[in-house]
Scaffold this motif. Sequence first.
Motif, short mmCIF file in Angstrom:
data_model
loop_
_atom_site.label_atom_id
_atom_site.label_comp_id
_atom_site.label_asym_id
_atom_site.label_seq_id
_atom_site.Cartn_x
_atom_site.Cartn_y
_atom_site.Cartn_z
N GLY A 161 15.30 -25.51 -52.03
CA GLY A 161 15.33 -25.75 -50.88
C GLY A 161 14.05 -26.14 -50.21
O GLY A 161 13.20 -26.70 -51.02
N GLY A 163 10.25 -26.42 -49.09
CA GLY A 163 9.16 -25.83 -49.67
C GLY A 163 8.60 -25.94 -50.85
O GLY A 163 9.49 -26.45 -51.71
N SER A 195 11.93 -25.52 -59.16
CA SER A 195 11.58 -26.60 -58.93
C SER A 195 10.12 -27.01 -58.36
O SER A 195 10.02 -26.54 -57.19
N SER A 218 10.02 -32.39 -60.16
CA SER A 218 10.29 -33.51 -59.32
C SER A 218 9.34 -34.78 -59.72
O SER A 218 8.28 -34.76 -59.25
N HIS A 220 10.53 -38.38 -60.05
CA HIS A 220 11.13 -39.69 -59.21
C HIS A 220 10.39 -40.92 -59.46
O HIS A 220 10.84 -41.94 -58.93
N LEU A 263 15.12 -39.08 -58.69
CA LEU A 263 15.54 -39.29 -57.56
C LEU A 263 15.93 -40.84 -57.73
O LEU A 263 15.10 -41.64 -58.26
N ASN A 295 20.11 -38.84 -51.40
CA ASN A 295 20.94 -38.54 -50.27
C ASN A 295 20.34 -38.79 -49.10
O ASN A 295 19.34 -38.58 -48.93
N1 SAH Z 1 9.40 -28.79 -53.32
C1 SAH Z 1 10.15 -28.81 -54.54
C2 SAH Z 1 11.64 -28.12 -54.54
C3 SAH Z 1 12.44 -28.37 -53.28
S1 SAH Z 1 12.73 -30.22 -53.29
C4 SAH Z 1 10.18 -30.01 -55.17
O1 SAH Z 1 9.88 -31.10 -54.38
O2 SAH Z 1 10.26 -30.04 -56.44
C5 SAH Z 1 14.09 -29.91 -54.30
C6 SAH Z 1 14.78 -31.37 -54.80
O3 SAH Z 1 15.38 -32.22 -53.69
C7 SAH Z 1 13.42 -32.18 -55.38
O4 SAH Z 1 13.81 -32.78 -56.72
C8 SAH Z 1 13.23 -33.39 -54.14
O5 SAH Z 1 12.65 -34.39 -54.64
C9 SAH Z 1 14.90 -33.46 -53.70
N2 SAH Z 1 15.19 -34.06 -52.67
C10 SAH Z 1 14.36 -34.21 -51.39
N3 SAH Z 1 15.05 -34.91 -50.50
C11 SAH Z 1 16.14 -35.63 -51.02
C12 SAH Z 1 17.22 -36.27 -50.63
N4 SAH Z 1 17.10 -37.12 -49.31
N5 SAH Z 1 18.16 -36.73 -51.35
C13 SAH Z 1 18.20 -36.09 -52.77
N6 SAH Z 1 17.09 -35.51 -53.21
C14 SAH Z 1 16.17 -34.95 -52.47
#
Ligand code: SAH
Length: 349
Positions: A161, A163, A195, A218, A220, A263, A295
């Motif tokens: 979530g 953070g 994560s 993450s 990406h 992503l 998303n």
């Molecule tokens: N901060 C940590 C954990 C929370 S985010 C991190 O970045 O790993 C959890 C995941 O959701 C991450 O891989 C992040 O890149 C992804 N995320 C963030 N915004 C998003 C979106 N709009 N659509 C899809 N995934 C998203």
Amino acid sequence: MILRNLYGFTLEELETEMEALGQKKYRAKQIFSWLYVKNVSKIDDMSDISLKFREVLKEKFCLVKPSIFVKKESIDGTIKLLLKLCDDHRIETVLMPYNYGNAVCISTQVGCNMGCAFCASGLLKCNRNLSVAELVGQVIVINDILRNEGKKPISHVVLMGTGEPFNNYDSVMRFIKIINSQFGLSIGARHITVSTSGVIPGILKYGKEGLQINLAISLHAPNDTLRQKIMPIAKAYPLDKLMDAIKQYSIDSNGRRVTFEYLLIDGFNDGEECCNELIKLIKPTFGYVNLIPYNEVMENKFKRPSNIKIHRFHDKLMKCGIKTTIRKEFGADIEAACGQLRAKYASKS
Ligand code: SAH
Ligand code: SF4
């Protein structure tokens, strides 16, 4: 005197507290059982503890959960909660019903300071870390809902979530101990995933914990130029250093493999060249890939690629021997993207 929340203690910590109150250690197990197995919400209801000692407990401790500020339910069964904390901050918690069990996605901070360009969580800056009790409280509130609906409790927990979990390292680790404890929620280590956006000191420390918990990175983007465009952390921790840290993590954790979250953003990182670079980068780590179709959030210009592009990317990775999944999308009708709901209600009280 400030009352301390019982949800904020690991079993060992509670044992120490009980001993300090002149009690036997087993009192802590009794209390844990009331909190996590019998699900009481008042110290008064802990009926196998003497009335006298319940009064002592009430002088020192409280039992407080976050309250539900907004609850949204999707047609696919996803429940998204906006929870209100004692100091009025709000956080998001999401229940995702998978066919293998109920998973909860929890927040680790109020907002996030990592500044990823695509993420709605970063729209609101991090005010503070969540306490252990607030981390545990998110799981408890979701379990309360599930119990009321006659459904099975949470079996999987993902720290994905709002953070950056490794910027709240100690509380996250104590939280994991509590939910993993056989006297607590008994959630298996392999059912817990942390994560990180790539905080190297956190990854290295985590590898030495000797736990069986999953780690997701993450990623990406497959190179620094692209990654720096969407993730400021890539400047502090470039990819070569990140990959070294992951190698070290694997050694320290007895060969545990990481999952790379990737992503997929239309026209940005979803092309053939990026796919080839990604394969080269992660093949040597024996890691997995979890593709996340972007998303879309209102506040930026990024778009989700077409399903054809998503599947092409997936198939190529699989063909090269990399175990790849496409993340199931939950609650598209209820602003389920990370941080969206909180951003929407930011100005409402
Ligand atoms: N901060 C940590 C954990 C929370 S985010 C991190 O970045 O790993 C959890 C995941 O959701 C991450 O891989 C992040 O890149 C992804 N995320 C963030 N915004 C998003 C979106 N709009 N659509 C899809 N995934 C998203
Ligand atoms: Fe923070 Fe993760 Fe969102 Fe980046 S993706 S801003 S690290 S919550």
